[in-house]
Write a protein that holds these residues in place. Structure first.
Motif, PDB file in Angstrom:
ATOM      1  N   THR A 211       0.839  -1.190   0.000  1.00 25.80           N
ATOM      2  CA  THR A 211       0.000   0.000   0.000  1.00 25.80           C
ATOM      3  C   THR A 211       0.880   1.248   0.000  1.00 25.80           C
ATOM      4  O   THR A 211       1.784   1.379   0.813  1.00 25.80           O
ATOM      5  CB  THR A 211      -0.928   0.027   1.225  1.00 25.80           C
ATOM      6  N   PHE A 212       0.587   2.143  -0.946  1.00 19.39           N
ATOM      7  CA  PHE A 212       1.355   3.370  -1.090  1.00 19.39           C
ATOM      8  C   PHE A 212       0.388   4.534  -1.290  1.00 19.39           C
ATOM      9  O   PHE A 212      -0.815   4.338  -1.468  1.00 19.39           O
ATOM     10  CB  PHE A 212       2.302   3.281  -2.301  1.00 19.39           C
ATOM     11  N   SER A 213       0.933   5.731  -1.299  1.00 16.58           N
ATOM     12  CA  SER A 213       0.124   6.917  -1.574  1.00 16.58           C
ATOM     13  C   SER A 213       0.615   7.579  -2.855  1.00 16.58           C
ATOM     14  O   SER A 213       1.833   7.678  -3.086  1.00 16.58           O
ATOM     15  CB  SER A 213       0.209   7.916  -0.417  1.00 16.58           C
ATOM     16  N   THR A 214      -0.328   8.019  -3.679  1.00 15.22           N
ATOM     17  CA  THR A 214       0.047   8.829  -4.828  1.00 15.22           C
ATOM     18  C   THR A 214       0.249  10.265  -4.361  1.00 15.22           C
ATOM     19  O   THR A 214      -0.075  10.619  -3.224  1.00 15.22           O
ATOM     20  CB  THR A 214      -1.042   8.803  -5.914  1.00 15.22           C
ATOM     21  N   TRP A 215       0.787  11.100  -5.232  1.00  7.77           N
ATOM     22  CA  TRP A 215       0.874  12.528  -4.958  1.00  7.77           C
ATOM     23  C   TRP A 215       0.559  13.259  -6.272  1.00  7.77           C
ATOM     24  O   TRP A 215       0.413  12.634  -7.322  1.00  7.77           O
ATOM     25  CB  TRP A 215       2.243  12.909  -4.411  1.00  7.77           C
ATOM     26  N   GLY A 216       0.427  14.567  -6.183  1.00  3.79           N
ATOM     27  CA  GLY A 216       0.098  15.343  -7.370  1.00  3.79           C
ATOM     28  C   GLY A 216      -1.402  15.449  -7.565  1.00  3.79           C
ATOM     29  O   GLY A 216      -2.194  14.815  -6.860  1.00  3.79           O
ATOM     30  N   THR A 217      -1.800  16.246  -8.540  1.00  5.51           N
ATOM     31  CA  THR A 217      -3.225  16.441  -8.846  1.00  5.51           C
ATOM     32  C   THR A 217      -3.505  16.074 -10.295  1.00  5.51           C
ATOM     33  O   THR A 217      -2.640  16.238 -11.177  1.00  5.51           O
ATOM     34  CB  THR A 217      -3.635  17.905  -8.605  1.00  5.51           C
ATOM     35  N   ASP A 218      -4.717  15.564 -10.517  1.00  6.63           N
ATOM     36  CA  ASP A 218      -5.172  15.194 -11.867  1.00  6.63           C
ATOM     37  C   ASP A 218      -4.190  14.252 -12.557  1.00  6.63           C
ATOM     38  O   ASP A 218      -3.769  14.462 -13.704  1.00  6.63           O
ATOM     39  CB  ASP A 218      -5.397  16.439 -12.720  1.00  6.63           C
ATOM     40  N   VAL A 219      -3.813  13.196 -11.852  1.00 10.26           N
ATOM     41  CA  VAL A 219      -2.861  12.210 -12.365  1.00 10.26           C
ATOM     42  C   VAL A 219      -3.626  11.059 -13.015  1.00 10.26           C
ATOM     43  O   VAL A 219      -4.456  10.411 -12.362  1.00 10.26           O
ATOM     44  CB  VAL A 219      -1.962  11.674 -11.234  1.00 10.26           C
ATOM     45  N   TRP A 220      -3.337  10.782 -14.270  1.00 12.14           N
ATOM     46  CA  TRP A 220      -4.032   9.723 -15.004  1.00 12.14           C
ATOM     47  C   TRP A 220      -3.298   8.383 -14.877  1.00 12.14           C
ATOM     48  O   TRP A 220      -2.065   8.333 -14.878  1.00 12.14           O
ATOM     49  CB  TRP A 220      -4.145  10.074 -16.481  1.00 12.14           C
ATOM     50  N   THR A 221      -4.075   7.311 -14.797  1.00  9.62           N
ATOM     51  CA  THR A 221      -3.538   5.962 -14.955  1.00  9.62           C
ATOM     52  C   THR A 221      -3.804   5.527 -16.395  1.00  9.62           C
ATOM     53  O   THR A 221      -4.656   6.096 -17.082  1.00  9.62           O
ATOM     54  CB  THR A 221      -4.193   4.977 -13.982  1.00  9.62           C
ATOM     55  N   HIS A 222      -3.089   4.480 -16.824  1.00  5.56           N
ATOM     56  CA  HIS A 222      -3.183   4.050 -18.225  1.00  5.56           C
ATOM     57  C   HIS A 222      -3.392   2.536 -18.318  1.00  5.56           C
ATOM     58  O   HIS A 222      -3.049   1.784 -17.412  1.00  5.56           O
ATOM     59  CB  HIS A 222      -1.908   4.438 -18.977  1.00  5.56           C
ATOM     60  N   LYS A 223      -3.959   2.135 -19.443  1.00  6.67           N
ATOM     61  CA  LYS A 223      -4.250   0.709 -19.667  1.00  6.67           C
ATOM     62  C   LYS A 223      -2.964  -0.102 -19.757  1.00  6.67           C
ATOM     63  O   LYS A 223      -2.904  -1.260 -19.328  1.00  6.67           O
ATOM     64  CB  LYS A 223      -5.069   0.540 -20.950  1.00  6.67           C
ATOM     65  N   GLU A 224      -1.925   0.477 -20.300  1.00  7.86           N
ATOM     66  CA  GLU A 224      -0.615  -0.168 -20.407  1.00  7.86           C
ATOM     67  C   GLU A 224       0.431   0.775 -19.807  1.00  7.86           C
ATOM     68  O   GLU A 224       0.163   1.970 -19.612  1.00  7.86           O
ATOM     69  CB  GLU A 224      -0.279  -0.462 -21.874  1.00  7.86           C
ATOM     70  N   PRO A 225       1.660   0.282 -19.521  1.00  6.13           N
ATOM     71  CA  PRO A 225       2.688   1.152 -18.938  1.00  6.13           C
ATOM     72  C   PRO A 225       3.295   2.088 -19.984  1.00  6.13           C
ATOM     73  O   PRO A 225       4.482   2.018 -20.307  1.00  6.13           O
ATOM     74  CB  PRO A 225       3.710   0.160 -18.369  1.00  6.13           C
ATOM     75  N   SER A 226       2.438   2.969 -20.498  1.00  6.93           N
ATOM     76  CA  SER A 226       2.844   3.901 -21.539  1.00  6.93           C
ATOM     77  C   SER A 226       1.882   5.076 -21.550  1.00  6.93           C
ATOM     78  O   SER A 226       0.655   4.885 -21.429  1.00  6.93           O
ATOM     79  CB  SER A 226       2.836   3.214 -22.918  1.00  6.93           C
ATOM     80  N   THR A 227       2.390   6.281 -21.716  1.00  8.30           N
ATOM     81  CA  THR A 227       1.524   7.463 -21.743  1.00  8.30           C
ATOM     82  C   THR A 227       0.694   7.537 -23.011  1.00  8.30           C
ATOM     83  O   THR A 227      -0.280   8.293 -23.070  1.00  8.30           O
ATOM     84  CB  THR A 227       2.367   8.743 -21.627  1.00  8.30           C
ATOM     85  N   THR A 228       1.053   6.751 -24.028  1.00  6.12           N
ATOM     86  CA  THR A 228       0.275   6.760 -25.269  1.00  6.12           C
ATOM     87  C   THR A 228      -0.865   5.743 -25.253  1.00  6.12           C
ATOM     88  O   THR A 228      -1.690   5.742 -26.163  1.00  6.12           O
ATOM     89  CB  THR A 228       1.187   6.488 -26.477  1.00  6.12           C
ATOM     90  N   SER A 229      -0.920   4.889 -24.238  1.00  2.82           N
ATOM     91  CA  SER A 229      -2.017   3.918 -24.138  1.00  2.82           C
ATOM     92  C   SER A 229      -3.261   4.610 -23.581  1.00  2.82           C
ATOM     93  O   SER A 229      -3.171   5.699 -23.007  1.00  2.82           O
ATOM     94  CB  SER A 229      -1.616   2.747 -23.248  1.00  2.82           C
ATOM     95  N   PRO A 230      -4.449   4.021 -23.738  1.00  3.68           N
ATOM     96  CA  PRO A 230      -5.683   4.679 -23.281  1.00  3.68           C
ATOM     97  C   PRO A 230      -5.645   5.019 -21.789  1.00  3.68           C
ATOM     98  O   PRO A 230      -5.134   4.249 -20.978  1.00  3.68           O
ATOM     99  CB  PRO A 230      -6.766   3.637 -23.584  1.00  3.68           C
ATOM    100  N   ARG A 231      -6.208   6.175 -21.462  1.00  3.94           N
ATOM    101  CA  ARG A 231      -6.348   6.566 -20.069  1.00  3.94           C
ATOM    102  C   ARG A 231      -7.438   5.746 -19.399  1.00  3.94           C
ATOM    103  O   ARG A 231      -8.447   5.427 -20.028  1.00  3.94           O
ATOM    104  CB  ARG A 231      -6.685   8.051 -19.966  1.00  3.94           C
ATOM    105  N   VAL A 232      -7.242   5.413 -18.125  1.00  2.70           N
ATOM    106  CA  VAL A 232      -8.218   4.606 -17.398  1.00  2.70           C
ATOM    107  C   VAL A 232      -8.939   5.429 -16.336  1.00  2.70           C
ATOM    108  O   VAL A 232     -10.161   5.508 -16.316  1.00  2.70           O
ATOM    109  CB  VAL A 232      -7.548   3.378 -16.745  1.00  2.70           C
ATOM    110  N   HIS A 233      -8.181   6.037 -15.425  1.00  2.00           N
ATOM    111  CA  HIS A 233      -8.819   6.788 -14.342  1.00  2.00           C
ATOM    112  C   HIS A 233      -7.899   7.900 -13.884  1.00  2.00           C
ATOM    113  O   HIS A 233      -6.678   7.772 -13.920  1.00  2.00           O
ATOM    114  CB  HIS A 233      -9.144   5.878 -13.154  1.00  2.00           C
ATOM    115  N   LYS A 234      -8.514   9.012 -13.433  1.00  2.00           N
ATOM    116  CA  LYS A 234      -7.735  10.169 -12.980  1.00  2.00           C
ATOM    117  C   LYS A 234      -7.839  10.310 -11.468  1.00  2.00           C
ATOM    118  O   LYS A 234      -8.928  10.303 -10.911  1.00  2.00           O
ATOM    119  CB  LYS A 234      -8.258  11.444 -13.657  1.00  2.00           C
ATOM    120  N   PHE A 235      -6.695  10.448 -10.803  1.00  2.00           N
ATOM    121  CA  PHE A 235      -6.658  10.746  -9.379  1.00  2.00           C
ATOM    122  C   PHE A 235      -6.628  12.264  -9.208  1.00  2.00           C
ATOM    123  O   PHE A 235      -5.632  12.912  -9.542  1.00  2.00           O
ATOM    124  CB  PHE A 235      -5.425  10.129  -8.713  1.00  2.00           C
ATOM    125  N   PRO A 236      -7.696  12.862  -8.688  1.00  2.00           N
ATOM    126  CA  PRO A 236      -7.720  14.323  -8.549  1.00  2.00           C
ATOM    127  C   PRO A 236      -6.746  14.848  -7.511  1.00  2.00           C
ATOM    128  O   PRO A 236      -6.353  16.011  -7.546  1.00  2.00           O
ATOM    129  CB  PRO A 236      -9.163  14.615  -8.149  1.00  2.00           C
TER     130      PRO A 236
END
Length: 290
Positions: A211-236
């Motif tokens: 278990t960890f904590s994210t940081w930052g605002t409006d951080v997107w997760t992706h379907k694959e480990p790549s920024t060009t893959s589809p976005r999945v969910h945003k952590f506000p």
């Protein structure tokens, strides 16, 4: 405290109205009924069934202390759990006065209740994040209704993978919720129709393995480990997440850092660059993905 204050105020109102009843007739009778309803609602907000854990019972008590506090969109999501002034929801005209109201939205109330019950800040994020939290011990489908639920369980509404509302179960078919702009935190009958999505049982841990904590605002997760893959969910904002494994993949440069490590979040079925995970560039104690 708020629940007890509401109840005392309601009883006082009943006493005064009884004295004035002869002079004020129908008006006094109507006001008396309103005060009686307030007293009943305050009294209902408590654990209404046996079997809940000590943490869950404390969460119910903490939420019930907020009876009568304003719902305010975005309320309760400050740096620390607790009531905050809200925001205007562009899709809801009733939220026009939310920036003037100190209170909670639905997930802000849940966050505050479990902070009071368990310490720390185990349920950060919005209703979606809480429903998919790594603190979830057990899940219940919509078809199961309230039969297997215990006080302190979180009920959720949404469809198509989206969760837009969350509330705390009391038992006996009742829940405490911050429902919508223009209303105050209250006890309601559980609504099992519509887009009721099911419920979860929370078992907070101070820092469970992985278990960890994210940081930052409006951080997107992706379907694959790549920024060009589809976005999945945003952590506000900062959110507690469980990481199953990590791997080296596409290098990412953000916030002044460059890193090729990505972590897989099983509750979201998505990947996040390790830049936005609090910790070293390659996380200690997390296995390498196959």
């Amino acid at each position: 405290m708020a629940g007890r204050t509401t109840a005392v105020a309601a009883v006082t109102a009943l006493t005064l109205l009884t004295t004035w009843a002869g002079a004020h007739g129908a008006t006094a009778a109507t006001t008396t009924a309103t005060a009686a309803t307030a007293a009943t609602a305050a009294g209902e907000c408590r654990v209404l069934a046996p079997g809940a854990s000590a943490v869950a019972q404390k969460a119910v008590a903490a939420a019930c202390e907020q009876i009568g506090v304003w719902y305010t969109w975005g309320g309760g999501h400050g740096p620390q759990p607790g009531p905050t002034y809200g925001q205007v929801d562009p899709s809801d005209p009733d939220s026009a006065h939310d920036p003037e109201r100190l209170g909670f939205d639905c997930s802000g109330l849940v966050r505050y209740a479990y902070h009071r019950a368990a310490g720390g800040d185990p349920l950060t994020g919005n209703a979606y994040h809480q429903f998919h939290s790594p603190q979830v011990q057990q899940r219940f489908t919509a078809a199961q209704g309230t039969a297997p639920l215990l006080p302190g369980d979180l009920l959720a509404w949404g469809s198509g993978g989206s969760i837009h509302h969350i509330a705390i179960y009391l038992g006996a078919g009742k829940m405490v919720e911050a429902r919508e702009s223009g209303t105050r935190i209250t006890v309601s009958d559980v609504r099992l129709g519509g887009d009721y999505a099911g419920a979860v049982r929370i078992a907070p841990a101070a820092q469970a393995p992985g278990t960890f904590s994210t940081w930052g605002t409006d951080v997107w997760t992706h379907k694959e480990p790549s920024t060009t893959s589809p976005r999945v969910h945003k952590f506000p904002g900062p959110t507690t997440v469980r990481i199953d494994c990590q791997k080296h993949a596409e290098p990412v440069t953000a916030e002044g850092y460059t890193n090729d490590a990505w972590s897989y979040l099983p509750e979201y079925g998505a990947w996040i660059t390790n830049i936005y995970i609090k910790g070293p560039a390659w996380l200690d104690g997390v296995r390498t993905c196959p």
